[in-house]
Design a protein around this motif. Structure first.
Motif, PDB file in Angstrom:
ATOM      1  N   ALA A  37       0.840  -1.199   0.000  1.00 18.44           N
ATOM      2  CA  ALA A  37       0.000   0.000   0.000  1.00 18.44           C
ATOM      3  C   ALA A  37       0.879   1.254   0.000  1.00 18.44           C
ATOM      4  CB  ALA A  37      -0.938  -0.003   1.210  1.00 18.44           C
ATOM      5  N   GLU A  38       1.928   1.239   0.813  1.00 16.90           N
ATOM      6  CA  GLU A  38       2.849   2.372   0.862  1.00 16.90           C
ATOM      7  C   GLU A  38       3.579   2.546  -0.470  1.00 16.90           C
ATOM      8  OE1 GLU A  38       5.383   1.913   4.318  1.00 16.90           O
ATOM      9  OE2 GLU A  38       3.622   1.653   5.611  1.00 16.90           O
ATOM     10  N   GLU A  39       3.900   1.437  -1.127  1.00 20.16           N
ATOM     11  CA  GLU A  39       4.568   1.517  -2.429  1.00 20.16           C
ATOM     12  C   GLU A  39       3.659   2.155  -3.479  1.00 20.16           C
ATOM     13  OE1 GLU A  39       5.823  -2.517  -3.093  1.00 20.16           O
ATOM     14  OE2 GLU A  39       7.587  -2.293  -1.800  1.00 20.16           O
ATOM     15  N   TYR A  40       2.356   1.876  -3.408  1.00 19.35           N
ATOM     16  CA  TYR A  40       1.428   2.532  -4.333  1.00 19.35           C
ATOM     17  C   TYR A  40       1.419   4.049  -4.107  1.00 19.35           C
ATOM     18  CZ  TYR A  40      -0.791  -1.630  -6.369  1.00 19.35           C
ATOM     19  OH  TYR A  40      -1.048  -2.779  -7.069  1.00 19.35           O
ATOM     20  N   ILE A  41       1.509   4.464  -2.854  1.00 14.62           N
ATOM     21  CA  ILE A  41       1.563   5.903  -2.558  1.00 14.62           C
ATOM     22  C   ILE A  41       2.839   6.497  -3.163  1.00 14.62           C
ATOM     23  CG2 ILE A  41       1.804   7.632  -0.717  1.00 14.62           C
ATOM     24  CD1 ILE A  41      -1.040   6.536  -0.923  1.00 14.62           C
ATOM     25  N   LYS A  42       3.965   5.822  -3.005  1.00 15.09           N
ATOM     26  CA  LYS A  42       5.227   6.295  -3.596  1.00 15.09           C
ATOM     27  C   LYS A  42       5.102   6.402  -5.112  1.00 15.09           C
ATOM     28  CE  LYS A  42       8.304   4.403  -0.079  1.00 15.09           C
ATOM     29  NZ  LYS A  42       9.244   3.323   0.246  1.00 15.09           N
ATOM     30  N   LEU A  87      -5.651   2.057  -5.535  1.00 14.54           N
ATOM     31  CA  LEU A  87      -5.081   0.725  -5.314  1.00 14.54           C
ATOM     32  C   LEU A  87      -4.434   0.623  -3.931  1.00 14.54           C
ATOM     33  CD1 LEU A  87      -3.507  -0.059  -8.806  1.00 14.54           C
ATOM     34  CD2 LEU A  87      -5.646  -0.948  -7.851  1.00 14.54           C
ATOM     35  N   ALA A  88      -3.843   1.706  -3.466  1.00 14.69           N
ATOM     36  CA  ALA A  88      -3.256   1.716  -2.119  1.00 14.69           C
ATOM     37  C   ALA A  88      -4.344   1.465  -1.076  1.00 14.69           C
ATOM     38  CB  ALA A  88      -2.555   3.052  -1.859  1.00 14.69           C
TER      39      ALA A  88
END
Length: 177
Positions: free
Chosen positions: A34-39, A73-74
C-alpha cells in the motif's frame, strides 16, 4: 452493489480456473505494498513536472489518471483486495466510502470511474483523448495543469491518511455476498 459482488465472484471463478482475473480478489492486507502505491502516485506527479518542462503535454493526463488510480489501489490494498479492473476499483472505493469506512473525496473516485454513456466523462476519457490524438502539445492540458495537479496532491494526502493509519480495514460481508 450487485456489480461489486460480480467483481469478486468473477475474479474468484477466473482464479479457480487458472485464469488471470479481471476483477477484485482477496489477497491479504499488505501495508508495505500500500505504501509503495503511494510512492508510485507521488512519482507520477514528478513525471508530470518533467513532461510539462519538455512540453510533452499528451502524456500528462495519463500520469494524472494513474496518480489517482494508484491512490485507489493503495486503499484497496489496506482492505486486502487486489484489483485488475479500473471499473471494479472505483466500485469498491465508492462502496466503502458510502459505508463510511474511509474518508476519501468523491471526485477522486469519479475521476477514475469508467463510464459507458458518451455524455458521462471522467479522467479516463481525458487520458484516452490525449493518448490517441495526434497532438503532442495541448493548451487545454496546460490550462488545467495546476488545478489537476492539486487535485492529485489532495488525493495522495487523503490516501496517505488511510494507508498510514493504524486502523484495521475490513470489507463488510454484504459487499461481497
Amino acid at each position: 452493489m450487485d456489480k461489486l459482488k460480480e467483481c469478486f465472484s468473477n475474479a474468484k471463478r477466473d482464479e479457480d480456473k487458472g485464469k488471470k482475473h479481471k476483477g477484485l480478489l482477496f489477497v491479504g492486507i499488505d501495508n508495505k505494498k500500500a505504501e509503495e502505491y503511494i510512492k508510485k502516485a507521488k512519482k507520477n506527479l514528478e513525471i508530470c513536472v518533467l513532461y510539462k518542462e519538455m512540453r510533452i503535454d499528451y502524456k500528462i493526463p495519463e500520469e494524472w489518471f494513474y496518480t489517482l488510480y494508484y491512490c485507489g489501489l493503495a486503499i484497496l490494498t489496506k482492505f486486502g483486495v487486489e484489483s485488475r479492473s479500473q471499473r471494479c476499483t472505483a466500485l469498491f472505493l465508492k462502496a466503502v466510502k458510502e459505508k463510511k469506512l474511509i474518508e476519501y473525496d468523491d471526485q477522486f473516485i469519479d475521476r477514475i470511474t469508467v463510464y459507458s454513456d458518451k455524455e458521462e466523462k471522467s479522467d479516463v476519457d481525458e487520458r484516452e483523448k490525449a493518448r490517441y490524438s495526434s497532438s503532442v502539445k495541448s493548451e487545454e492540458v496546460m490550462q488545467k495543469y495546476d488545478l489537476i495537479t492539486n487535485i492529485c496532491k489532495k488525493a495522495i494526502n487523503q490516501a496517505e491518511e488511510i494507508v498510514f493509519s493504524q486502523k484495521q480495514y475490513k470489507v463488510p460481508k454484504e459487499l461481497i455476498s
